[in-house]
Design a protein around this motif. Structure first.
Motif, PDB file in Angstrom:
ATOM      1  N   UNK A 158     -10.738  -4.027  14.522  1.00 38.39           N
ATOM      2  CA  UNK A 158     -10.079  -2.726  14.403  1.00 38.39           C
ATOM      3  C   UNK A 158      -8.563  -2.847  14.357  1.00 38.39           C
ATOM      4  N   UNK A 159      -8.029  -4.032  14.581  1.00 42.48           N
ATOM      5  CA  UNK A 159      -6.584  -4.230  14.568  1.00 42.48           C
ATOM      6  C   UNK A 159      -6.049  -4.175  13.148  1.00 42.48           C
ATOM      7  N   UNK A 160      -4.907  -3.520  12.971  1.00 45.11           N
ATOM      8  CA  UNK A 160      -4.229  -3.460  11.678  1.00 45.11           C
ATOM      9  C   UNK A 160      -2.780  -3.862  11.892  1.00 45.11           C
ATOM     10  N   UNK A 161      -2.285  -4.810  11.093  1.00 48.80           N
ATOM     11  CA  UNK A 161      -0.896  -5.227  11.211  1.00 48.80           C
ATOM     12  C   UNK A 161      -0.175  -4.918   9.908  1.00 48.80           C
ATOM     13  N   UNK A 162       1.153  -4.865   9.988  1.00 47.90           N
ATOM     14  CA  UNK A 162       1.955  -4.477   8.843  1.00 47.90           C
ATOM     15  C   UNK A 162       3.119  -5.442   8.636  1.00 47.90           C
ATOM     16  N   UNK A 163       3.481  -5.612   7.378  1.00 47.50           N
ATOM     17  CA  UNK A 163       4.680  -6.353   7.016  1.00 47.50           C
ATOM     18  C   UNK A 163       5.554  -5.411   6.205  1.00 47.50           C
ATOM     19  N   UNK A 164       6.827  -5.330   6.558  1.00 46.36           N
ATOM     20  CA  UNK A 164       7.766  -4.453   5.871  1.00 46.36           C
ATOM     21  C   UNK A 164       8.817  -5.275   5.150  1.00 46.36           C
ATOM     22  N   UNK A 165       9.019  -4.997   3.881  1.00 46.67           N
ATOM     23  CA  UNK A 165      10.080  -5.618   3.105  1.00 46.67           C
ATOM     24  C   UNK A 165      11.148  -4.554   2.876  1.00 46.67           C
ATOM     25  N   UNK A 208       0.816  -1.213   0.000  1.00 44.44           N
ATOM     26  CA  UNK A 208       0.000   0.000   0.000  1.00 44.44           C
ATOM     27  C   UNK A 208       0.851   1.265   0.000  1.00 44.44           C
ATOM     28  N   UNK A 209       2.165   1.109   0.218  1.00 49.87           N
ATOM     29  CA  UNK A 209       3.047   2.265   0.225  1.00 49.87           C
ATOM     30  C   UNK A 209       4.476   1.813  -0.030  1.00 49.87           C
ATOM     31  N   UNK A 211      30.577   7.712   4.843  1.00 51.83           N
ATOM     32  CA  UNK A 211      30.838   8.254   3.520  1.00 51.83           C
ATOM     33  C   UNK A 211      30.235   7.463   2.379  1.00 51.83           C
ATOM     34  N   UNK A 212      29.816   6.222   2.628  1.00 52.58           N
ATOM     35  CA  UNK A 212      29.171   5.400   1.603  1.00 52.58           C
ATOM     36  C   UNK A 212      27.664   5.529   1.736  1.00 52.58           C
ATOM     37  N   UNK A 213      27.002   5.832   0.638  1.00 46.56           N
ATOM     38  CA  UNK A 213      25.552   5.982   0.664  1.00 46.56           C
ATOM     39  C   UNK A 213      24.880   4.768   0.042  1.00 46.56           C
ATOM     40  N   UNK A 214      23.853   4.270   0.734  1.00 46.83           N
ATOM     41  CA  UNK A 214      23.109   3.098   0.279  1.00 46.83           C
ATOM     42  C   UNK A 214      21.633   3.461   0.264  1.00 46.83           C
ATOM     43  N   UNK A 215      20.980   3.191  -0.846  1.00 44.55           N
ATOM     44  CA  UNK A 215      19.534   3.423  -0.928  1.00 44.55           C
ATOM     45  C   UNK A 215      18.801   2.154  -0.506  1.00 44.55           C
ATOM     46  N   UNK A 216      17.909   2.306   0.453  1.00 42.27           N
ATOM     47  CA  UNK A 216      17.073   1.197   0.899  1.00 42.27           C
ATOM     48  C   UNK A 216      15.659   1.380   0.358  1.00 42.27           C
ATOM     49  N   UNK A 217      15.091   0.307  -0.165  1.00 39.44           N
ATOM     50  CA  UNK A 217      13.706   0.306  -0.621  1.00 39.44           C
ATOM     51  C   UNK A 217      12.857  -0.353   0.459  1.00 39.44           C
ATOM     52  N   UNK A 218      11.761   0.293   0.814  1.00 37.64           N
ATOM     53  CA  UNK A 218      10.874  -0.226   1.853  1.00 37.64           C
ATOM     54  C   UNK A 218       9.474  -0.346   1.276  1.00 37.64           C
ATOM     55  N   UNK A 219       8.982  -1.565   1.156  1.00 38.83           N
ATOM     56  CA  UNK A 219       7.606  -1.807   0.731  1.00 38.83           C
ATOM     57  C   UNK A 219       6.766  -2.100   1.957  1.00 38.83           C
ATOM     58  N   UNK A 220       5.628  -1.444   2.068  1.00 40.50           N
ATOM     59  CA  UNK A 220       4.725  -1.593   3.208  1.00 40.50           C
ATOM     60  C   UNK A 220       3.506  -2.413   2.789  1.00 40.50           C
ATOM     61  N   UNK A 221       3.258  -3.472   3.512  1.00 42.72           N
ATOM     62  CA  UNK A 221       2.105  -4.333   3.246  1.00 42.72           C
ATOM     63  C   UNK A 221       1.225  -4.407   4.492  1.00 42.72           C
ATOM     64  N   UNK A 222      -0.073  -4.542   4.291  1.00 41.00           N
ATOM     65  CA  UNK A 222      -0.949  -4.825   5.424  1.00 41.00           C
ATOM     66  C   UNK A 222      -0.878  -6.312   5.703  1.00 41.00           C
TER      67      UNK A 222
END
Length: 215
Positions: free
Chosen positions: A175-182, A145-146, A156-167
């Motif tokens: 009413x509970x909402x949980x998340x999974x992050x990749x 979803x995001x 001094x070294x730069x690393x780009x991290x990709x974060x995918x957000x899942x329900x």
């Protein structure tokens, strides 16, 4: 004074936080259950300090309930004031988890020599699906979803991290909402390629340690 938190809002204002304006509408939709109430609860102006170090000094700071509400209202996302007391703490906790997953990748890679890794730059990309997420949806999995891209600096070294957000799967209460992050390094430079290759090799050889296990 630290007055920002990690992901841009398509501007360079002092209200930056780990979900951009369009993402905030998405996050709000995960919690809003009804129509706006005629009575608006009092919204806190207090801001929570994150555990995420900035490039210069101090840590990023999350938005207050009032700022989160105002940002959504400016974009005509019809926010529910009553939802802010639920959305803001979860929003902050999810981003703390994202940083914790970044640190798992960074353990043993030398960042401690210069005071630890720091979050330098950030971008919310809710409408841009990552290549991995696109492949997973083609296999029948639910789309995230995001998405965020975080730029981390390690001595001094730069690393780009990709974060995918899942329900995730809902809890016992409706009413509970949980998340999974990749969370993983992007494959756009040698360091990211090396980190991902080392992780695959460790998985194959059975030497994957808890220190470097991605989500």
């Amino acid at each position: 004074m630290a007055d920002k938190c990690p992901v841009d809002h398509q501007s360079q204002s002092a209200e930056k936080c780990p979900v951009d304006h369009s993402s905030r509408a998405t996050w709000g939709g995960l919690f809003s259950k009804g129509s706006p109430s005629e009575s608006t609860p009092s919204l806190s102006a207090e801001r929570e300090l994150s555990s995420i170090p900035k490039a210069d000094d101090g840590n990023w700071v999350y938005p207050s309930e009032a700022q989160f509400f105002a940002a959504m209202a400016r974009k005509n996302h019809n926010p529910q004031a009553s939802d802010m007391k639920t959305i803001v703490p979860i929003h902050n906790a999810v981003n703390e988890r994202a940083w914790a997953e970044v640190l798992k990748w960074e353990v043993g890679r030398g960042g401690e020599r210069c005071g630890g890794v720091k979050l330098i730059n950030f971008k919310g990309k809710p409408s841009q699906m990552s290549p991995k997420a696109r492949c997973m949806t083609l296999l029948g999995y639910t789309a995230p979803f995001d998405r965020h891209d975080w730029i981390v600096e390690r001595c001094g070294t730069r690393i780009r991290y990709v974060i995918d957000f899942y329900t995730g799967r809902p809890g016992p209460s409706s009413s509970d909402v949980s998340f999974y992050l990749d969370v993983r390094p992007a494959l756009d430079n040698w360091e990211g390629l090396r980190m991902r290759a080392e992780n695959v090799w460790q998985s194959w050889t059975g030497g994957l340690s808890s220190k470097t296990t991605p989500p």
